[in-house]
Motif scaffolding. Structure first.
Motif, PDB file in Angstrom:
ATOM      1  N   LEU A 213       0.910  -0.978  -0.036  1.00  0.00           N
ATOM      2  CA  LEU A 213       0.052  -0.236   0.103  1.00  0.00           C
ATOM      3  C   LEU A 213       0.970   1.124   0.176  1.00  0.00           C
ATOM      4  CD1 LEU A 213      -3.018   0.966   0.064  1.00  0.00           C
ATOM      5  CD2 LEU A 213      -2.635   0.845   2.710  1.00  0.00           C
ATOM      6  N   GLU A 214       1.995   1.384   0.821  1.00  0.00           N
ATOM      7  CA  GLU A 214       2.940   2.372   0.829  1.00  0.00           C
ATOM      8  C   GLU A 214       3.447   2.730  -0.485  1.00  0.00           C
ATOM      9  OE1 GLU A 214       4.555   2.987   5.201  1.00  0.00           O
ATOM     10  OE2 GLU A 214       5.395   1.447   4.215  1.00  0.00           O
ATOM     11  N   ASN A 215       3.880   1.450  -1.014  1.00  0.00           N
ATOM     12  CA  ASN A 215       4.657   1.891  -2.475  1.00  0.00           C
ATOM     13  C   ASN A 215       3.659   2.047  -3.268  1.00  0.00           C
ATOM     14  OD1 ASN A 215       6.997   0.628  -1.323  1.00  0.00           O
ATOM     15  ND2 ASN A 215       6.736  -1.660  -1.866  1.00  0.00           N
ATOM     16  N   ALA A 216       2.260   2.052  -3.374  1.00  0.00           N
ATOM     17  CA  ALA A 216       1.450   2.556  -4.221  1.00  0.00           C
ATOM     18  C   ALA A 216       1.282   4.022  -3.974  1.00  0.00           C
ATOM     19  CB  ALA A 216       0.107   1.744  -4.082  1.00  0.00           C
ATOM     20  N   GLY A 217       1.642   4.814  -2.982  1.00  0.00           N
ATOM     21  CA  GLY A 217       1.460   6.147  -2.799  1.00  0.00           C
ATOM     22  C   GLY A 217       0.361   6.330  -1.831  1.00  0.00           C
ATOM     23  N   ALA A 218      -0.238   5.233  -1.246  1.00  0.00           N
ATOM     24  CA  ALA A 218      -1.327   5.451  -0.599  1.00  0.00           C
ATOM     25  C   ALA A 218      -1.117   6.331   0.876  1.00  0.00           C
ATOM     26  CB  ALA A 218      -2.193   4.293  -0.066  1.00  0.00           C
ATOM     27  N   GLU A 219       0.085   6.323   1.595  1.00  0.00           N
ATOM     28  CA  GLU A 219       0.510   6.709   2.870  1.00  0.00           C
ATOM     29  C   GLU A 219       0.117   8.235   2.755  1.00  0.00           C
ATOM     30  OE1 GLU A 219       4.360   6.656   5.512  1.00  0.00           O
ATOM     31  OE2 GLU A 219       4.680   6.490   3.497  1.00  0.00           O
ATOM     32  N   SER A 220       0.004   8.924   1.673  1.00  0.00           N
ATOM     33  CA  SER A 220      -0.322  10.381   1.572  1.00  0.00           C
ATOM     34  C   SER A 220      -2.007  10.505   1.982  1.00  0.00           C
ATOM     35  CB  SER A 220       0.004  11.124   0.413  1.00  0.00           C
ATOM     36  OG  SER A 220      -0.684  10.417  -0.686  1.00  0.00           O
ATOM     37  N   LEU A 221      -2.447   9.527   1.801  1.00  0.00           N
ATOM     38  CA  LEU A 221      -3.935   9.715   2.379  1.00  0.00           C
ATOM     39  C   LEU A 221      -4.055   9.879   3.962  1.00  0.00           C
ATOM     40  CD1 LEU A 221      -7.172   9.423   1.881  1.00  0.00           C
ATOM     41  CD2 LEU A 221      -6.966   7.064   2.022  1.00  0.00           C
ATOM     42  N   PHE A 222      -3.124   9.340   4.781  1.00  0.00           N
ATOM     43  CA  PHE A 222      -3.383   8.968   6.186  1.00  0.00           C
ATOM     44  C   PHE A 222      -2.596  10.035   6.978  1.00  0.00           C
ATOM     45  CE2 PHE A 222      -3.851   4.964   4.611  1.00  0.00           C
ATOM     46  CZ  PHE A 222      -5.420   4.705   4.840  1.00  0.00           C
ATOM     47  N   GLY A 223      -3.317  10.850   7.750  1.00  0.00           N
ATOM     48  CA  GLY A 223      -2.642  11.786   8.575  1.00  0.00           C
ATOM     49  C   GLY A 223      -3.566  13.161   8.880  1.00  0.00           C
ATOM     50  N   GLU A 224      -2.909  13.992   9.421  1.00  0.00           N
ATOM     51  CA  GLU A 224      -3.675  15.114   9.945  1.00  0.00           C
ATOM     52  C   GLU A 224      -2.941  16.402   9.324  1.00  0.00           C
ATOM     53  OE1 GLU A 224      -5.728  14.365  13.920  1.00  0.00           O
ATOM     54  OE2 GLU A 224      -3.707  14.737  14.148  1.00  0.00           O
ATOM     55  N   PRO A 225      -3.734  17.704   9.049  1.00  0.00           N
ATOM     56  CA  PRO A 225      -5.305  17.576   9.500  1.00  0.00           C
ATOM     57  C   PRO A 225      -6.476  16.886   8.676  1.00  0.00           C
ATOM     58  CG  PRO A 225      -4.644  19.738   8.107  1.00  0.00           C
ATOM     59  CD  PRO A 225      -3.491  18.820   8.479  1.00  0.00           C
ATOM     60  N   ALA A 226      -7.032  16.108   9.252  1.00  0.00           N
ATOM     61  CA  ALA A 226      -8.147  15.482   8.684  1.00  0.00           C
ATOM     62  C   ALA A 226      -9.217  16.079   7.913  1.00  0.00           C
ATOM     63  CB  ALA A 226      -8.723  14.385   9.479  1.00  0.00           C
ATOM     64  N   LEU A 227      -9.670  15.672   6.867  1.00  0.00           N
ATOM     65  CA  LEU A 227     -10.948  16.410   6.236  1.00  0.00           C
ATOM     66  C   LEU A 227     -12.042  16.845   7.180  1.00  0.00           C
ATOM     67  CD1 LEU A 227     -11.990  17.631   3.329  1.00  0.00           C
ATOM     68  CD2 LEU A 227     -13.168  15.291   3.144  1.00  0.00           C
ATOM     69  N   ASP A 228     -12.523  18.103   7.015  1.00  0.00           N
ATOM     70  CA  ASP A 228     -13.750  18.336   7.566  1.00  0.00           C
ATOM     71  C   ASP A 228     -14.776  18.424   6.441  1.00  0.00           C
ATOM     72  OD1 ASP A 228     -15.754  19.464   8.816  1.00  0.00           O
ATOM     73  OD2 ASP A 228     -14.643  21.389   9.723  1.00  0.00           O
ATOM     74  N   LEU A 229     -15.869  17.807   6.795  1.00  0.00           N
ATOM     75  CA  LEU A 229     -16.581  17.557   5.718  1.00  0.00           C
ATOM     76  C   LEU A 229     -17.628  18.938   5.476  1.00  0.00           C
ATOM     77  CD1 LEU A 229     -18.348  14.100   6.570  1.00  0.00           C
ATOM     78  CD2 LEU A 229     -16.832  14.756   4.521  1.00  0.00           C
ATOM     79  N   ALA A 230     -17.471  19.737   6.450  1.00  0.00           N
ATOM     80  CA  ALA A 230     -18.245  21.107   6.157  1.00  0.00           C
ATOM     81  C   ALA A 230     -17.483  21.871   5.292  1.00  0.00           C
ATOM     82  CB  ALA A 230     -18.159  21.992   7.432  1.00  0.00           C
ATOM     83  N   ASP A 231     -16.284  21.463   4.904  1.00  0.00           N
ATOM     84  CA  ASP A 231     -15.486  22.259   3.729  1.00  0.00           C
ATOM     85  C   ASP A 231     -16.074  21.799   2.475  1.00  0.00           C
ATOM     86  OD1 ASP A 231     -14.078  23.956   5.326  1.00  0.00           O
ATOM     87  OD2 ASP A 231     -12.587  22.511   5.679  1.00  0.00           O
TER      88      ASP A 231
END
Length: 484
Positions: A192-210
């Motif tokens: 998963l990391e080798n596919a570049g998915a690591e960038s999906l995880f972390g903060e700031p997390a998405l605020d759905l209000a945006d």
């Protein structure tokens, strides 16, 4: 303004083709073979929603939909269609757009945390078998019970190491955990990391209000996810969109039927959402699609063939725009017959024949009319977009992104203490205590690493008190983390 006054016009046949505002949350389907005009129909509908104050989220898999941000260009074909449809208010204009990109290259980064994604969707993303998924569920439960924040993939890796090192004790309390299953999950994490998915995880997390903003002129913001790179990783693409749908379902309050939706969500390349999906996941997706309309969200699936969408989900889609289908094989002909049978018959239209003969920018359409009753099938000429058809330049994208009202909130990552650091500190404390005990060289028997029954009881009581004092962490319908 009355409920009847709000409608989203997108073309005309025997009658104007429109989606009534109060039924726009009853979901929809845009289908048809490649090159028949699905993307333009999606663009026209997006413009109509935005013009009447409805925010939109859509995935741009080819880059073409970035043109929504810029005014269209005059052409003879557009002029002809405007005249034929008698569009007296037609003018070329751009729409308020915010660009997003999971990888942060062509838009604001979209991040979530490992905890918020949840074990069910993460198992699909990692392509785990049932046994491995069970072990991952145990690991998530341990993290919840121990108050370990799972923000990034490094946190999940540290948690899995902790579970592996303590698998005997954990197996007794939570269910069997094996080193082989832990190792398999860790290997899938590496892929998963080798596919570049690591960038999906972390903060700031998405605020759905945006995703649900209105600009100063009252137009709904169009959130365009740049999926040109993402689409090359179908599992990541589909998992992200399913997570987003589940988050909307979990977070938004019940509002019932409104005069127009709070948000419209377009799933392009919809077949990727369901390919190889296990039955429990399909059941949960169908449940979310069925219930999310009461949250004021309309979901529209875009795909080549209606059969790409499972029957239980297809049955929830009240507004249908069917572009041309091709009849090259017996299977194709059976599909066309089945699609035709799902439209309300029109005595003036041979639907089965029309499905193979409608031209580019034309479609067979049925939407929900008064009392939610589907209209008769109609051969519709789709209106031309007001915005640009085709991609924008890098310079134009840069200007749009620079003017974004939320860029400063997401463009810089935040790194706070989470499971990886917390477990490392615990290991340091245990090592220091062991070293101190060895240094004292007392004749007493070294205490066991395993907690006594009394210690376990105290720990359980403390955890129970903490749960009652604070907000309880619970997992939603697709396994994502929320607070009650």
């Amino acid at each position: 303004m009355t409920n009847e006054a709000i409608e989203f016009y997108f073309g005309a046949g025997e009658q104007p083709a429109r989606i009534l505002g109060r039924y726009a949350n009853r979901h929809g389907l845009i289908a048809g073979a490649t090159g028949t005009g699905k993307t333009v129909t999606l663009q026209v509908l997006t413009e109509q929603f935005s013009r009447q104050g409805v925010p939109v989220f859509l995935a741009d898999v080819k880059g073409d939909l970035s043109g929504l941000s810029q005014p269209g260009k005059p052409s003879g074909g557009i002029d002809k269609r405007v005249t034929k449809l008698e569009l007296t208010d037609y003018e070329q204009e751009g729409f308020p757009c915010v660009f997003w990109d999971l990888f942060g290259k062509n838009g604001h980064p979209i991040r979530t945390t490992v905890s918020e994604l949840g074990p069910l969707l993460l198992s699909r993303l990692l392509q785990l078998n049932d046994t491995q998924e069970g072990v991952l569920n145990v690991a998530f439960t341990v993290a919840d019970d121990e108050g370990l924040l799972l923000l990034e993939l490094d946190d999940l890796r540290a948690l899995l190491n902790f579970v592996a090192e303590n698998h005997r004790e954990i197996s007794r309390e939570y269910g069997r955990v094996t080193a082989a299953s832990i190792g398999a999950i860790q290997r899938r994490l590496l892929v998963l990391e080798n596919a570049g998915a690591e960038s999906l995880f972390g903060e700031p997390a998405l605020d759905l209000a945006d995703f649900m903003r209105i600009d100063f002129s009252g137009r709904g913001i169009v959130n365009v996810l740049d999926a040109r790179d993402l689409i090359h990783n179908p599992k990541l693409y589909s998992t992200f969109l399913l997570w987003l749908l589940s988050e909307l379902f979990e977070e938004l309050p019940e509002v019932g039927d409104l005069d127009k939706p709070k948000l419209v969500f377009f799933f392009d390349e919809a077949h990727l959402l369901f390919d190889d999906a296990p039955k429990p996941l399909l059941e949960k997706v169908e449940q979310v699609v069925r219930l999310i309309r009461s949250k004021g969200v309309g979901v529209y699936f875009c795909t080549q063939n209606p059969s790409d969408v499972p029957e239980d989900v297809l049955g929830q889609l009240g507004n249908r725009v069917q572009h041309a289908l091709r009849a090259y094989t017996p299977k194709d002909r059976r599909t066309i017959k089945a699609v035709a049978e799902n439209f309300v018959p029109n005595p003036n239209l041979d639907i089965e024949r029309a499905l193979t003969e409608v031209g580019v920018g034309e479609a067979i359409v049925s939407t929900l009319a008064d009392k939610g009753v589907p209209t008769m099938a109609d051969h519709v000429l789709v209106a031309p977009p007001r915005s640009r058809m085709g991609p924008i330049t890098d310079a134009e994208r840069k200007r749009v992104r620079a003017a974004s009202p939320i860029g400063g909130r997401y463009d810089e990552a935040v790194d706070r203490e989470s499971a990886e650091e917390m477990l490392a500190k615990r290991a340091e404390v245990r090592a220091a205590e062991a070293a101190k005990a060895d240094a004292e060289e007392k004749p007493k028997k070294r205490s066991s690493n395993r907690q006594s029954v009394w210690e376990a009881a105290l720990k359980s009581a403390a955890r129970s008190v903490a749960t009652q004092l604070g907000n309880k962490l619970v997992r939603g319908i697709l396994g994502s983390l929320s607070r009650r």
